[in-house]
Design a protein around this motif. Sequence first.
Motif, mmCIF file in Angstrom:
data_model
loop_
_atom_site.group_PDB
_atom_site.id
_atom_site.type_symbol
_atom_site.label_atom_id
_atom_site.label_comp_id
_atom_site.label_asym_id
_atom_site.label_seq_id
_atom_site.Cartn_x
_atom_site.Cartn_y
_atom_site.Cartn_z
ATOM 1 N N TYR A 32 58.080 8.430 -27.168
ATOM 2 C CA TYR A 32 57.887 9.010 -28.278
ATOM 3 C C TYR A 32 57.120 10.319 -27.898
ATOM 4 C CZ TYR A 32 60.419 5.497 -30.672
ATOM 5 O OH TYR A 32 61.360 4.408 -30.950
ATOM 6 N N MET A 33 55.866 10.091 -27.250
ATOM 7 C CA MET A 33 55.057 11.052 -27.046
ATOM 8 C C MET A 33 55.689 12.195 -25.958
ATOM 9 S SD MET A 33 51.058 10.744 -25.581
ATOM 10 C CE MET A 33 51.354 11.152 -24.083
ATOM 11 N N VAL A 34 56.255 11.439 -25.052
ATOM 12 C CA VAL A 34 57.066 12.517 -23.993
ATOM 13 C C VAL A 34 58.108 13.404 -24.872
ATOM 14 C CG1 VAL A 34 58.498 12.573 -22.121
ATOM 15 C CG2 VAL A 34 56.385 11.301 -22.129
ATOM 16 N N ALA A 35 58.794 12.730 -25.718
ATOM 17 C CA ALA A 35 59.814 13.411 -26.538
ATOM 18 C C ALA A 35 59.111 14.670 -27.305
ATOM 19 C CB ALA A 35 60.613 12.369 -27.363
ATOM 20 N N ILE A 36 57.952 14.258 -27.940
ATOM 21 C CA ILE A 36 57.167 15.409 -28.668
ATOM 22 C C ILE A 36 56.715 16.621 -27.887
ATOM 23 C CG2 ILE A 36 55.120 15.929 -29.984
ATOM 24 C CD1 ILE A 36 55.477 12.813 -31.223
ATOM 25 N N HIS A 37 56.239 16.195 -26.633
ATOM 26 C CA HIS A 37 55.980 17.317 -26.024
ATOM 27 C C HIS A 37 57.085 18.156 -25.222
ATOM 28 C CE1 HIS A 37 51.711 16.743 -25.670
ATOM 29 N NE2 HIS A 37 51.788 15.425 -25.965
ATOM 30 N N ILE A 38 58.145 17.673 -25.018
ATOM 31 C CA ILE A 38 59.401 18.166 -24.637
ATOM 32 C C ILE A 38 59.935 18.821 -25.707
ATOM 33 C CG2 ILE A 38 61.556 18.027 -23.644
ATOM 34 C CD1 ILE A 38 60.830 15.485 -21.991
ATOM 35 N N GLY A 39 59.940 18.333 -26.756
ATOM 36 C CA GLY A 39 60.275 19.056 -27.954
ATOM 37 C C GLY A 39 59.762 20.323 -28.415
ATOM 38 N N PHE A 40 58.539 20.136 -28.388
ATOM 39 C CA PHE A 40 57.480 21.265 -28.411
ATOM 40 C C PHE A 40 57.842 22.627 -27.617
ATOM 41 C CE2 PHE A 40 53.777 23.838 -26.937
ATOM 42 C CZ PHE A 40 53.273 24.086 -28.159
ATOM 43 N N PHE A 41 58.199 22.396 -26.308
ATOM 44 C CA PHE A 41 58.513 23.496 -25.504
ATOM 45 C C PHE A 41 59.720 24.117 -25.962
ATOM 46 C CE2 PHE A 41 55.174 21.886 -22.614
ATOM 47 C CZ PHE A 41 54.377 22.834 -22.697
ATOM 48 N N ILE A 42 60.924 23.101 -26.144
ATOM 49 C CA ILE A 42 62.297 23.659 -26.658
ATOM 50 C C ILE A 42 62.088 24.338 -27.982
ATOM 51 C CG2 ILE A 42 64.268 22.925 -27.668
ATOM 52 C CD1 ILE A 42 64.011 20.379 -25.533
ATOM 53 N N SER A 43 61.268 23.713 -28.829
ATOM 54 C CA SER A 43 61.141 24.553 -30.261
ATOM 55 C C SER A 43 60.505 25.787 -30.024
ATOM 56 C CB SER A 43 60.367 23.492 -30.993
ATOM 57 O OG SER A 43 59.934 24.207 -32.416
ATOM 58 N N LEU A 44 59.379 25.804 -29.248
ATOM 59 C CA LEU A 44 58.762 27.091 -28.876
ATOM 60 C C LEU A 44 59.733 28.311 -28.269
ATOM 61 C CD1 LEU A 44 55.914 28.546 -28.733
ATOM 62 C CD2 LEU A 44 55.545 27.623 -26.612
ATOM 63 N N ILE A 45 60.511 27.818 -27.400
ATOM 64 C CA ILE A 45 61.282 28.712 -26.815
ATOM 65 C C ILE A 45 62.577 29.207 -27.854
ATOM 66 C CG2 ILE A 45 63.151 29.052 -24.847
ATOM 67 C CD1 ILE A 45 61.184 27.188 -23.192
ATOM 68 N N ILE A 46 63.047 28.294 -28.533
ATOM 69 C CA ILE A 46 64.015 28.540 -29.309
ATOM 70 C C ILE A 46 63.444 29.707 -30.700
ATOM 71 C CG2 ILE A 46 65.513 27.601 -31.290
ATOM 72 C CD1 ILE A 46 66.086 25.377 -29.358
ATOM 73 N N GLU A 47 62.362 29.174 -31.009
ATOM 74 C CA GLU A 47 61.876 29.834 -32.229
ATOM 75 C C GLU A 47 61.634 31.304 -31.696
ATOM 76 O OE1 GLU A 47 58.375 29.823 -35.690
ATOM 77 O OE2 GLU A 47 58.689 28.255 -34.209
ATOM 78 N N PHE A 48 60.964 31.351 -30.605
ATOM 79 C CA PHE A 48 60.562 32.913 -29.961
ATOM 80 C C PHE A 48 61.883 33.670 -29.755
ATOM 81 C CE2 PHE A 48 59.782 35.805 -26.395
ATOM 82 C CZ PHE A 48 58.685 36.391 -27.189
ATOM 83 N N ILE A 49 62.841 33.061 -29.380
ATOM 84 C CA ILE A 49 64.041 33.796 -29.083
ATOM 85 C C ILE A 49 65.008 34.233 -30.286
ATOM 86 C CG2 ILE A 49 66.415 33.688 -28.242
ATOM 87 C CD1 ILE A 49 64.916 32.271 -25.729
ATOM 88 N N ALA A 50 64.757 33.037 -31.261
ATOM 89 C CA ALA A 50 65.702 33.342 -32.427
ATOM 90 C C ALA A 50 64.792 34.432 -33.612
ATOM 91 C CB ALA A 50 65.689 32.052 -33.256
ATOM 92 N N PHE A 51 63.596 34.212 -33.535
ATOM 93 C CA PHE A 51 63.089 35.253 -34.520
ATOM 94 C C PHE A 51 62.336 36.315 -34.067
ATOM 95 C CE2 PHE A 51 62.882 30.776 -36.833
ATOM 96 C CZ PHE A 51 63.310 31.333 -37.749
ATOM 97 N N LYS A 52 62.712 36.624 -32.587
ATOM 98 C CA LYS A 52 61.811 37.707 -31.908
ATOM 99 C C LYS A 52 60.677 38.420 -32.447
ATOM 100 C CE LYS A 52 66.497 38.799 -30.461
ATOM 101 N NZ LYS A 52 67.588 38.741 -30.750
ATOM 102 N N GLU A 53 59.639 37.478 -32.765
ATOM 103 C CA GLU A 53 58.425 37.708 -33.382
ATOM 104 C C GLU A 53 57.656 38.367 -32.267
ATOM 105 O OE1 GLU A 53 57.179 37.694 -36.337
ATOM 106 O OE2 GLU A 53 58.799 36.773 -37.182
#
Length: 174
Positions: free
Chosen positions: A44-65
């Motif tokens: 679960y800890m590994v999944a959280i850390h991998i999910g963090f990077f996936i979420s970070l990348i998706i959010e950065f691309i999607a919202f173009k902040e």
Amino acid sequence: MNLFIYVVGFVIFQRIIELLIARNNEKWIRSQGGYEVGAKHYPYMVAIHIGFFISLIIEFIAFKEGVSRFWLPLFVLFISLQLMRVWVISSLGRYWNTKILVLPGANVVKKGPFHFIRHPNYVVVTCEIIVIPLMFGAYYTAVIFTLLNIIILSVRIPKEEAALREVTDYKEIF
């Protein structure tokens, strides 16, 4: 965009190197009679850390902040966290790992940042989970993964401390 790629690429590369260090340290600890505790929560800890990077990348691309207007102080904090991470890993030496591995009879490390706080690595990771997304306007990632990190650490830290109290001098040190 380039700044995002450099920072996130650096952190992902760093994590891969850390996993290699952890694997070598795990082999050594196990060869000395050490064993793993809390293996059930580790995926679960590994999944959280991998999910963090996936979420970070998706959010950065999607919202173009782009980068935060507070990027420079956040970046200075990020660099400070990287130095702290190196200090933690070098202080623990062969005992550092991403898993909870305990070595019966070992003396608990009380040097470096461990002289000041019990779990400096968790402090670093928690701060990174907040700081990295804030540098790039990924506010949802910062909030969601900070909460997930709190949940996983509320399981992990008690397991780690119980195991250390049981087979090392942890009780006497802390």
